[in-house]
Design a protein around this motif. Structure first.
Motif, mmCIF file in Angstrom:
data_model
loop_
_atom_site.group_PDB
_atom_site.id
_atom_site.type_symbol
_atom_site.label_atom_id
_atom_site.label_comp_id
_atom_site.label_asym_id
_atom_site.label_seq_id
_atom_site.Cartn_x
_atom_site.Cartn_y
_atom_site.Cartn_z
ATOM 1 N N SER A 3 0.816 -1.216 0.000
ATOM 2 C CA SER A 3 0.000 0.000 0.000
ATOM 3 C C SER A 3 0.846 1.261 0.000
ATOM 4 C CB SER A 3 -0.919 0.011 1.217
ATOM 5 O OG SER A 3 -0.160 0.051 2.420
ATOM 6 N N GLY A 4 2.180 1.123 0.211
ATOM 7 C CA GLY A 4 3.067 2.279 0.214
ATOM 8 C C GLY A 4 3.464 2.759 1.591
ATOM 9 N N GLN A 5 2.896 2.192 2.668
ATOM 10 C CA GLN A 5 3.235 2.609 4.015
ATOM 11 C C GLN A 5 4.460 1.850 4.517
ATOM 12 O OE1 GLN A 5 -1.191 1.732 4.804
ATOM 13 N NE2 GLN A 5 -0.519 2.872 6.589
ATOM 14 N N LEU A 6 5.190 2.468 5.445
ATOM 15 C CA LEU A 6 6.348 1.832 6.054
ATOM 16 C C LEU A 6 5.974 1.213 7.395
ATOM 17 C CD1 LEU A 6 9.244 4.401 5.429
ATOM 18 C CD2 LEU A 6 8.579 2.429 4.044
ATOM 19 N N VAL A 7 6.662 0.135 7.745
ATOM 20 C CA VAL A 7 6.477 -0.527 9.035
ATOM 21 C C VAL A 7 7.852 -0.889 9.581
ATOM 22 C CG1 VAL A 7 5.447 -2.468 10.272
ATOM 23 C CG2 VAL A 7 4.265 -1.482 8.304
ATOM 24 N N LEU A 8 8.081 -0.556 10.835
ATOM 25 C CA LEU A 8 9.342 -0.883 11.501
ATOM 26 C C LEU A 8 9.255 -2.299 12.053
ATOM 27 C CD1 LEU A 8 11.877 0.840 11.954
ATOM 28 C CD2 LEU A 8 10.999 1.393 14.236
ATOM 29 N N ILE A 9 10.259 -3.135 11.756
ATOM 30 C CA ILE A 9 10.224 -4.527 12.211
ATOM 31 C C ILE A 9 11.480 -4.844 13.007
ATOM 32 C CG2 ILE A 9 8.796 -5.275 10.280
ATOM 33 C CD1 ILE A 9 11.344 -6.461 9.007
ATOM 34 N N ASP A 10 11.479 -6.014 13.645
ATOM 35 C CA ASP A 10 12.606 -6.552 14.411
ATOM 36 C C ASP A 10 12.943 -5.669 15.608
ATOM 37 O OD1 ASP A 10 14.624 -8.088 15.338
ATOM 38 O OD2 ASP A 10 15.816 -8.094 13.504
ATOM 39 N N PHE A 11 12.117 -5.795 16.642
ATOM 40 C CA PHE A 11 12.323 -5.050 17.884
ATOM 41 C C PHE A 11 13.150 -5.845 18.897
ATOM 42 C CE2 PHE A 11 9.131 -2.520 16.013
ATOM 43 C CZ PHE A 11 9.059 -1.321 16.690
ATOM 44 N N GLY A 12 13.872 -6.851 18.421
ATOM 45 C CA GLY A 12 14.568 -7.752 19.333
ATOM 46 C C GLY A 12 15.598 -7.091 20.222
ATOM 47 N N ILE A 13 16.240 -6.005 19.765
ATOM 48 C CA ILE A 13 17.265 -5.383 20.611
ATOM 49 C C ILE A 13 16.853 -3.998 21.079
ATOM 50 C CG2 ILE A 13 19.083 -6.674 19.451
ATOM 51 C CD1 ILE A 13 19.927 -4.041 18.118
ATOM 52 N N ALA A 14 15.622 -3.597 20.751
ATOM 53 C CA ALA A 14 15.128 -2.332 21.300
ATOM 54 C C ALA A 14 15.061 -2.463 22.816
ATOM 55 C CB ALA A 14 13.745 -2.016 20.728
ATOM 56 N N ARG A 15 15.231 -1.348 23.513
ATOM 57 C CA ARG A 15 15.225 -1.433 24.962
ATOM 58 C C ARG A 15 14.759 -0.132 25.571
ATOM 59 N NH1 ARG A 15 21.410 -1.656 27.006
ATOM 60 N NH2 ARG A 15 20.360 -1.513 28.997
ATOM 61 N N THR A 16 14.134 -0.257 26.727
ATOM 62 C CA THR A 16 13.826 0.950 27.498
ATOM 63 C C THR A 16 15.113 1.425 28.145
ATOM 64 O OG1 THR A 16 13.265 -0.379 29.426
ATOM 65 C CG2 THR A 16 11.459 0.266 27.977
ATOM 66 N N ILE A 17 15.199 2.717 28.368
ATOM 67 C CA ILE A 17 16.451 3.275 28.873
ATOM 68 C C ILE A 17 16.180 4.428 29.809
ATOM 69 C CG2 ILE A 17 16.698 4.817 26.878
ATOM 70 C CD1 ILE A 17 19.734 4.291 27.088
ATOM 71 N N GLN A 18 16.922 4.482 30.886
ATOM 72 C CA GLN A 18 16.802 5.575 31.843
ATOM 73 C C GLN A 18 18.038 6.457 31.701
ATOM 74 O OE1 GLN A 18 16.849 2.242 33.155
ATOM 75 N NE2 GLN A 18 14.685 2.056 32.695
ATOM 76 N N GLY A 19 17.860 7.548 30.912
ATOM 77 C CA GLY A 19 18.961 8.492 30.753
ATOM 78 C C GLY A 19 20.100 7.911 29.948
ATOM 79 N N ARG A 20 21.337 8.237 30.335
ATOM 80 C CA ARG A 20 22.546 7.841 29.610
ATOM 81 C C ARG A 20 23.046 6.519 30.175
ATOM 82 N NH1 ARG A 20 26.553 10.733 26.751
ATOM 83 N NH2 ARG A 20 28.673 9.990 27.050
ATOM 84 N N GLN A 21 22.950 5.450 29.412
ATOM 85 C CA GLN A 21 23.326 4.139 29.900
ATOM 86 C C GLN A 21 24.436 3.546 29.048
ATOM 87 O OE1 GLN A 21 20.057 1.477 30.234
ATOM 88 N NE2 GLN A 21 19.139 2.551 31.949
ATOM 89 N N ARG A 22 25.142 2.632 29.670
ATOM 90 C CA ARG A 22 26.173 1.883 28.958
ATOM 91 C C ARG A 22 25.794 0.413 28.912
ATOM 92 N NH1 ARG A 22 31.124 4.224 27.965
ATOM 93 N NH2 ARG A 22 31.381 6.334 28.768
ATOM 94 N N GLY A 23 26.285 -0.266 27.916
ATOM 95 C CA GLY A 23 26.009 -1.695 27.789
ATOM 96 C C GLY A 23 26.864 -2.240 26.669
ATOM 97 N N THR A 24 26.545 -3.422 26.207
ATOM 98 C CA THR A 24 27.305 -3.999 25.112
ATOM 99 C C THR A 24 26.927 -3.329 23.800
ATOM 100 O OG1 THR A 24 25.607 -5.686 24.869
ATOM 101 C CG2 THR A 24 27.487 -6.222 26.269
ATOM 102 N N MET A 25 27.856 -3.331 22.870
ATOM 103 C CA MET A 25 27.597 -2.748 21.561
ATOM 104 C C MET A 25 26.668 -3.673 20.770
ATOM 105 S SD MET A 25 27.621 -1.269 18.683
ATOM 106 C CE MET A 25 27.610 -1.660 16.940
ATOM 107 N N ILE A 26 25.468 -3.194 20.472
ATOM 108 C CA ILE A 26 24.521 -3.936 19.653
ATOM 109 C C ILE A 26 24.045 -3.015 18.551
ATOM 110 C CG2 ILE A 26 22.320 -5.156 19.607
ATOM 111 C CD1 ILE A 26 22.705 -5.921 22.469
ATOM 112 N N GLY A 27 24.014 -3.509 17.343
ATOM 113 C CA GLY A 27 23.593 -2.702 16.212
ATOM 114 C C GLY A 27 24.242 -3.242 14.953
ATOM 115 N N THR A 28 24.185 -2.482 13.887
ATOM 116 C CA THR A 28 24.753 -2.901 12.613
ATOM 117 C C THR A 28 25.815 -1.903 12.182
ATOM 118 O OG1 THR A 28 22.672 -3.953 11.960
ATOM 119 C CG2 THR A 28 24.244 -3.432 10.208
#
Length: 687
Positions: free
Chosen positions: A172-197
């Protein structure tokens, strides 16, 4: 060398897929593999509980072949987090979640089936960069869904892996965001492991630092890829400046190139600090492009038509004249500080007649009042940015009741029997009894509701920032239909006999059938439309931020005439007799001939006008950013009187029971007295 350790079920499954015809949970029949990644396979499946129709769904199967049990446990947590996040989110660009279960030692997530392809495959098949119009439109759509994630309470959600392959393009022409597997809630400035592409992830994410500006960087990398067809994964990280957009695609404008490169700044403090800031600049790029295309099209029509007259102001609309609402409000605060001095100077000049003190009462709310009031026959209902809808007695300004929502209320309520219906920036629409303050129903949209509702029979129609126009049953709040546009809908609908006309930030005006939501016609108005159109007889009149005022046929949407002014127009056009009256951001009040759009008069009545005029008899009443309520003659534009409240007025005045009511960004609602002649004009107009 071979291993004596038997492979796990996950390891075996990673090497093969479920066969077509396999049924999970005695419900989901596997049809085919729709996609495959390192940790999961996505299947197209049929939900067999819907026997009369073929309801497709997506079944996401999680497997893990990593020998490290800690890593497998972390990935399982991410998968479970994905299901939890999707279950609590509501947005047209976020897939809905239907089910979650464990089968054969593996974890499955059942999601809405997205019919289409991801943007990476789209770009590969295209073999060339995307057009600027497409990039801006997609950028706005992605920004909208990111804003929803970042606005989650109590903690924002950071997606962390935005890239073309995680964005689906529906048929239909609309966009949809998929794959929320590494999305996360965050409180301010946080550190963690490097995840992404690599290539899309921001520099700080490599150090484990995660915040909203990382998603902004990834969106910029995605837009750069779409604009240049240069894949950042095969380039040295953080070298976008070495691949100038316009060198790879000369069709991209300076404005869009500058926006994308700002998102890609190495230092987070040099990027956009919020998606909302980025979205505003993308909208400005869109407006510039639309205005230019609109002018070129009209010029071509004019050349083809010969010497026939069109009423076009030749002034060029510069980029810095396209002021945002935020800039308007900032200016109003500056004006507010200078108001006492300006009032004193005005008295010294003695340029206006002495009207005496028109203030009948002033009622304080907890924050700015940007919305307009409605008079229900007894009281005024008006919203405040403190999150409440107030019911205020017309006689003395006493607060009868206030109804609390989750965020600011900027819409004008609509009256339906004994109820008032209004929207809130908390994403919801409410129906509240105007006598008891009891809530009758609520309906949740995908984003903030800044479009004022209109009641048509037993239906109520309004828009949302999620890009949809909604039609609800006024008595129950049930959804009748909804129609998707390609931008936030902040324009308020205007009712015709069997249809409603409403504008969108996508620059189009839509005429929709009330009973079905079918599009009767759609017409471009030369810029985003945030004002309410006006239906007058067989005409529809609309204004746009591109500075155009358009008159169109109600039946067909064909343009009858248009008029261009020198600044954006946020106010709605109003008709009195054979004259169209409106105010512009440059402070001009303007009157045009209804039949052909010829300029009848213009008058500089303020520094800026964003409010819509209220007309009665031969007079108009309009609030200004200077903090004045101005009364002017609608046939000449001459100012009759003005009353200053000291702070900006950005909403439309309302009349009831002999009182003119305006809200101000100083947090007050003001009731102003009128003369007997003025009251008579309102009462006769009501009859």
């Amino acid at each position: 060398m071979t291993s004596d350790v038997a492979p796990t079920e996950s390891q075996r499954r990673s090497q093969r897929a479920l066969l077509p015809g396999t049924v999970l949970e005695d419900r989901y029949e596997i049809l085919r593999v729709a996609g495959r990644g390192g940790m999961s396979t996505v299947y197209a499946a049929r939900d067999r509980r819907f026997g009369q129709v073929e309801r497709l769904c997506a079944v996401k199967e999680m497997f893990d072949v990593d020998p490290d049990t800690r890593v497998r446990a972390l990935r399982l947590v991410n998968f479970e987090r994905e299901s939890a996040l999707l279950a609590m989110l509501s947005h047209p660009a976020i897939p809905r979640i239907y089910d979650y279960f464990i089968y054969g030692g593996l974890v499955y997530l059942v999601l809405e089936f997205i019919d289409g392809q991801d943007l990476e495959r789209y770009l590969t098949s295209r073999g060339a960069p995307c057009s600027e119009d497409q990039i801006v439109r997609w950028g706005l759509e992605i920004a909208d869904v990111l804003q929803t994630l970042h606005d989650q309470k109590p903690d924002p959600i950071i997606f962390r892996d935005l890239k073309p392959s995680n964005i689906m393009l529906r048929t239909s022409g609309q966009l949809v965001l998929i794959d929320f597997g590494i999305a996360r809630t965050i409180q301010g400035r946080q550190r963690g492991t490097m995840i992404g592409t690599e290539g899309y992830a921001p520099p700080e994410q490599y150090r484990g630092i995660v915040d909203a500006r990382g998603d902004i960087y990834a969106l910029g990398a995605t837009l750069h890829h779409l604009a240049t067809n240069s894949d950042p994964r095969i380039e040295t990280p953080f070298t976008f400046h070495e691949r100038p957009i316009q060198k790879l695609n000369p069709e991209i404008s300076d404005a869009l190139s500058a926006v994308i490169m700002k998102t890609l700044a190495y230092n987070p403090v040099d990027r956009y600090q919020s998606v909302d800031n980025l979205r505003e600049d993308l909208l400005q790029v869109q407006r510039m492009s639309t205005v230019e295309a609109y002018r070129m099209g009209e010029a071509a029509q004019a050349r083809a038509a010969g010497p026939a007259s069109t009423h076009v102001n030749p002034a060029v609309l510069e980029v810095d004249e396209l002021k945002s609402e935020e800039a308007v409000l900032k200016r109003s605060r500056d004006v507010r500080q200078a108001a006492p001095k300006k009032r004193a100077a005005r008295r010294r000049r003695d340029v206006l007649p002495d009207i005496g003190d028109r203030l009948a009462w002033a009622t304080a709310t907890g924050d700015e009042v940007r919305g307009s009031a409605v008079f229900d026959g007894h009281s005024f209902e008006i919203g405040s940015y403190d999150g409440h809808l107030y019911s205020i007695a017309a006689l003395d300004g006493a607060v009868r009741w206030k109804f609390r929502t989750g965020r600011g209320v900027v819409t004008r309520p609509a009256v339906y029997h004994d109820n008032v219906i209004f929207g809130s920036e908390d994403h919801s629409v409410y129906s509240v009894n105007r006598i008891t303050c009891a809530m009758g129903w609520s309906f949740r949209t995908g984003m903030a509701v800044r479009s004022s509702p209109v009641v048509v029979g037993d239906h109520v129609v309004l828009g949302s920032d999620d890009g949809w126009i909604y039609c609800l049953r006024a008595g129950t709040g049930e959804l009748v239909w909804r129609h998707r546009t390609w931008g936030p809908v902040r324009s308020s609908p205007a009712a015709a006999d069997l249809s409603v006309v409403v504008g969108s930030d996508d620059t189009n005006l839509y005429n929709l059938a009330v009973d079905s939501g079918d599009v009767l016609w759609r017409a471009s108005c030369g810029g985003s439309i945030q004002s309410a159109p006006t239906v007058s007889g067989d005409r529809v009149l609309a204004t746009s931020r591109g500075g155009f005022v358009s008159s169109m046929s109600l039946a067909t949407g064909d343009r009858v005439w248009y008029h261009e002014v020198q600044s954006p127009v946020l106010a709605s056009p109003r008709v009195t007799g054979d004259t169209v009256v409106f105010g512009a951001v440059d402070g001009m009040a303007i009157g045009l001939a209804l039949d052909d759009g010829a300029l009848r008069w213009s008058a500089q009545v303020a520094n800026q006008i964003t409010a819509t005029a209220l007309l009665a008899g031969d007079r108009g009443y309009v609030g200004t950013i200077d903090g004045d309520c101005v009364c002017f003659n609608v046939t000449t534009g001459d100012v009759v009187w003005r009353h200053s409240v000291g702070a900006g007025i950005v909403s439309t005045a309302a009349y009831g029971n002999g009182v003119l009511v305006v809200g101000s960004i100083d947090g007050h609602v003001y009731g102003l007295t009128l003369t007997d002649d003025e009251i008579t004009a309102f009462e006769e107009g009501a009859r």
